[in-house]
Design an enzyme around this catalytic site. Structure first.
Site, PDB file in Angstrom:
ATOM      1  N   SER A  44     -50.427  12.284  -6.839  1.00 54.59           N
ATOM      2  CA  SER A  44     -49.903  12.688  -8.140  1.00 54.59           C
ATOM      3  C   SER A  44     -48.804  13.733  -7.967  1.00 54.59           C
ATOM      4  O   SER A  44     -47.805  13.461  -7.319  1.00 54.59           O
ATOM      5  CB  SER A  44     -51.054  13.180  -9.018  1.00 54.59           C
ATOM      6  OG  SER A  44     -50.670  13.265 -10.373  1.00 54.59           O
ATOM      7  N   ASP A 140     -55.214   2.874 -12.551  1.00 54.65           N
ATOM      8  CA  ASP A 140     -54.592   4.178 -12.796  1.00 54.65           C
ATOM      9  C   ASP A 140     -54.069   4.231 -14.233  1.00 54.65           C
ATOM     10  O   ASP A 140     -53.144   3.502 -14.599  1.00 54.65           O
ATOM     11  CB  ASP A 140     -53.452   4.399 -11.806  1.00 54.65           C
ATOM     12  CG  ASP A 140     -52.932   5.831 -11.799  1.00 54.65           C
ATOM     13  OD1 ASP A 140     -52.962   6.479 -12.861  1.00 54.65           O
ATOM     14  OD2 ASP A 140     -52.493   6.296 -10.725  1.00 54.65           O
ATOM     15  N   HIS A 177     -56.700   6.950 -11.206  1.00 56.25           N
ATOM     16  CA  HIS A 177     -55.745   7.957 -10.730  1.00 56.25           C
ATOM     17  C   HIS A 177     -56.490   8.902  -9.799  1.00 56.25           C
ATOM     18  O   HIS A 177     -57.196   9.810 -10.252  1.00 56.25           O
ATOM     19  CB  HIS A 177     -55.164   8.713 -11.921  1.00 56.25           C
ATOM     20  CG  HIS A 177     -54.050   9.642 -11.566  1.00 56.25           C
ATOM     21  ND1 HIS A 177     -52.806   9.187 -11.182  1.00 56.25           N
ATOM     22  CD2 HIS A 177     -53.988  10.999 -11.526  1.00 56.25           C
ATOM     23  CE1 HIS A 177     -52.028  10.215 -10.932  1.00 56.25           C
ATOM     24  NE2 HIS A 177     -52.715  11.333 -11.128  1.00 56.25           N
TER      25      HIS A 177
END
Length: 471
Positions: A44, A140, A177
Site C-alpha cells: 500500500s 482488494d 488489501h
C-alpha cells in the site's frame, strides 16, 4: 554521620531507579553487507514508497516488491500544489491513485526522466536491471487493479523487451488489501484471505515474503519455521532524520531490524527493507508487521538483514492521521519527495548506509566451469510462472527453456541474475522448464526439470472482498 549516609544512600537509590527505567533504543550497527545487494518491498503506501525509493536509488537497489501499490509520482505533487499547508495531490492519492483509473503514465515517465537528467535520482538504466515483483489480490477493495497495472507498465517501460523476464506480476490470488502469508493457525489475530481490514495481513496459503525474496535473489534455503536464531533489535530512528525531528517527518522514534546470527558474527549478508502500509505501524498493530509477515523466517537462513522503518500518525502538520508513508508530499510539499532529497527517502537511505557500513569487498570470483543450476518454480499466476535457481558466482547470463507437459523444450528467454518470469502461459496448464548458464558463447549443463501448473483465471467480480477465492 548517619544522616549523611542516609542522604548518600537515597541519592544512590534514585540513580539506580533512573538506570533501571526503560532501555533507550540505540543507533543501528554496521554489518558486512554489500549495499549493492540491497532490496526493498512494501504494501500500500509502503509499496508506493518502495517504488519511489527503488527508482531514486536504483544503483544500489537490485529488486523491488510492490504489493497493492502504483506508479512512480502517482500523486503528482509539485511545489505549487500547496494551499495552507495541505497538498492538492491528496486528491490523487485518495482518488485516482486508489480507485483508478490512475494518471497517465506519460507523466510518470516525464518526471522520472527529468529527475534522472538533473541527477536528483539515479540514472534509469539501473531500473532496467532490477528484479520486480508485483501483487494485486482480486479481493482488494482499497486499491484498484488498474493502479497496480500502471506500476507494472511503469517498470515494463524501463525494463524493455530484453529484461521482460525481470518482472513477475501475480493477480490470481484472492487476497484482500494486505500482505499475504501462509496459513498460520497459531498466529491469532491475522485475517481471512479476502479481508480488507487491520492488521492488513491475510492468510491465503501464499508465502509472499518468500516468493518476492526469491524473485529478487534467486532460489533460497528453506525458511526457519521454528525458533529463530537471529534477533529483532529496536533502534533510534531520530539518529537518521537529522536535521529534522522524527515527528516533523511523521516517523516513529523507534524502528526495528532483524539480524541473523551469522550476520551478527560477520558473515557476508544483504539488506532487505520492508515497508508497512497505512495503519500498520507499531502504534496501530503493535509488532505484527515485524513479527508475522514471514520475512524473518526466510532471512534467518539466507544471510538477510531485514530493516523495518516505522512511521507514526500525525493529526496536525504534517497531516498524516493513518501513519502512511509520504507518497503524496505531505512532508516536503514539492516534487522532491520522489527523489534522493525527499525527507523520508533520505532517512531510509541513512539507515541503509548505517547497516552496510562494515561491508568487506569480496574478491572477484575465479573463472570456473558452469555447473547445472538447481531450478524451482516458486509461484504461478494464471498466465505466468516465476522461476528461480541457485546462485552461481561468475555466471553472467542464463538461458531458459520451456516445454508443455509432454512436448519438446524451446528457448523462451534469457536472464541475468537468478530468476525469470515466464509470461504468456495458458491458465490451468502444466509446463516444464530448464535453465542453463551461458558462457563464452557456449552453454553449461542444464538444470533439473521444474514443473508447475498455472492457476485458473479469477472469475469476474464487481465486489472485491466478496469474490470467490477457490482457485
Amino acid at each position: 554521620m548517619k544522616v549523611g549516609i542516609l542522604r548518600r544512600s537515597g541519592i544512590a537509590l534514585a540513580c539506580a531507579a533512573m538506570v533501571v527505567g526503560p532501555v533507550l533504543a540505540e543507533p543501528l550497527s554496521g554489518y558486512n553487507a554489500d549495499i549493492g545487494e540491497s532490496s526493498i518491498s512494501g504494501i500500500s503506501s509502503g509499496a508506493f514508497m518502495a517504488v519511489q525509493f527503488g527508482t531514486a536509488w536504483s544503483s544500489v537497489i537490485k529488486g523491488v516488491g510492490v504489493i497493492a501499490g502504483g506508479q512512480y509520482w502517482c500523486a503528482q505533487a509539485d511545489a505549487d500544489d500547496v494551499i495552507n499547508g495541505f497538498t492538492l495531490p491528496i486528491m490523487h492519492a485518495t482518488g485516482s491513485c486508489m480507485s483508478g483509473p490512475p494518471p497517465a503514465l506519460s507523466t510518470s515517465f516525464a518526471k522520472a526522466d527529468a529527475k534522472a537528467a538533473s541527477g536528483d535520482i539515479d540514472p534509469l538504466r539501473f531500473v532496467s536491471g532490477q528484479k520486480v515483483y508485483l501483487f494485486h489480490g482480486f479481493n482488494d477493495a482499497v486499491v484498484a487493479r488498474s493502479v497496480t497495472d500502471a506500476a507494472a507498465d511503469f517498470y515494463r517501460h524501463y525494463l524493455g523487451q530484453a529484461n521482460r523476464g525481470n518482472l513477475y506480476y501475480q493477480t490470481a490470488v484472492g487476497a484482500g488489501h494486505s500482505l499475504v502469508v501462509a496459513r498460520e493457525p497459531h498466529l491469532a489475530g491475522l485475517n481471512a484471505c479476502n479481508d480488507n481490514k487491520i492488521p492488513y495481513i491475510d492468510q491465503c496459503g501464499y508465502d509472499q515474503a518468500g516468493i518476492l525474496l526469491q524473485h529478487i535473489y534467486g532460489a533460497l534455503n528453506a525458511p526457519n519455521r521454528g525458533q529463530l536464531t537471529g534477533t529483532i533489535k529496536r533502534f533510534d530512528q531520530s539518529v537518521y532524520t537529522t536535521p529534522d525531528g522524527t515527528g516533523s517527518l511523521s516517523l516513529g522514534d523507534t524502528g526495528y531490524v532483524f539480524v541473523p546470527k551469522d550476520c551478527a558474527d560477520g558473515a557476508a549478508c544483504r539488506v532487505h527493507i520492508a515497508l508497512h502500509g497505512c495503519k500498520q505501524d507499531v502504534g496501530d498493530i503493535d509488532r505484527r508487521f515485524v513479527d508475522d509477515t514471514g520475512y524473518n523466517a526466510w532471512a534467518d537462513t539466507n544471510h538477510l538483514i531485514v530493516l523495518y522503518p516505522q512511521t507514526m500518525p500525525s493529526s496536525l502538520l504534517p497531516f498524516n492521521p493513518q501513519a502512511c508513508w509520504d507518497w503524496w508530499s505531505y512532508v516536503d510539499h514539492q516534487d522532491s519527495y520522489v527523489t534522493k532529497a525527499g525527507s523520508q527517502i533520505r532517512t531510509i537511505k541513512a539507515m541503509l548506509d548505517a547497516l552496510t557500513a562494515r561491508a568487506v569487498a569480496a574478491p572477484a570470483p575465479a573463472a570456473a566451469a558452469a555447473v547445472a543450476p538447481t531450478l524451482t518454480a516458486v509461484d504461478t499466476s494464471d498466465t505466468a510462472a516465476d522461476l528461480a535457481w541457485t546462485r552461481q558466482e561468475g555466471q553472467l547470463a542464463y538461458r531458459i527453456s520451456r516445454a508443455g507437459a509432454d512436448g519438446q523444450f524451446a528457448v523462451v528467454g534469457t536472464a541475468t541474475g537468478f530468476s525469470f518470469a515466464d509470461t504468456g502461459l495458458a491458465p490451468r496448464s502444466a509446463y516444464r522448464w530448464r535453465v542453463s548458464a551461458v558462457m563464452n558463447g557456449g552453454e553449461g549443463p542444464p538444470s533439473n526439470e521444474a514443473t508447475a501448473t498455472t492457476r485458473a483465471t479469477p472469475a469476474p467480480c464487481e465486489s472485491p472482498g466478496s469474490c470467490q477465492i477457490g482457485n
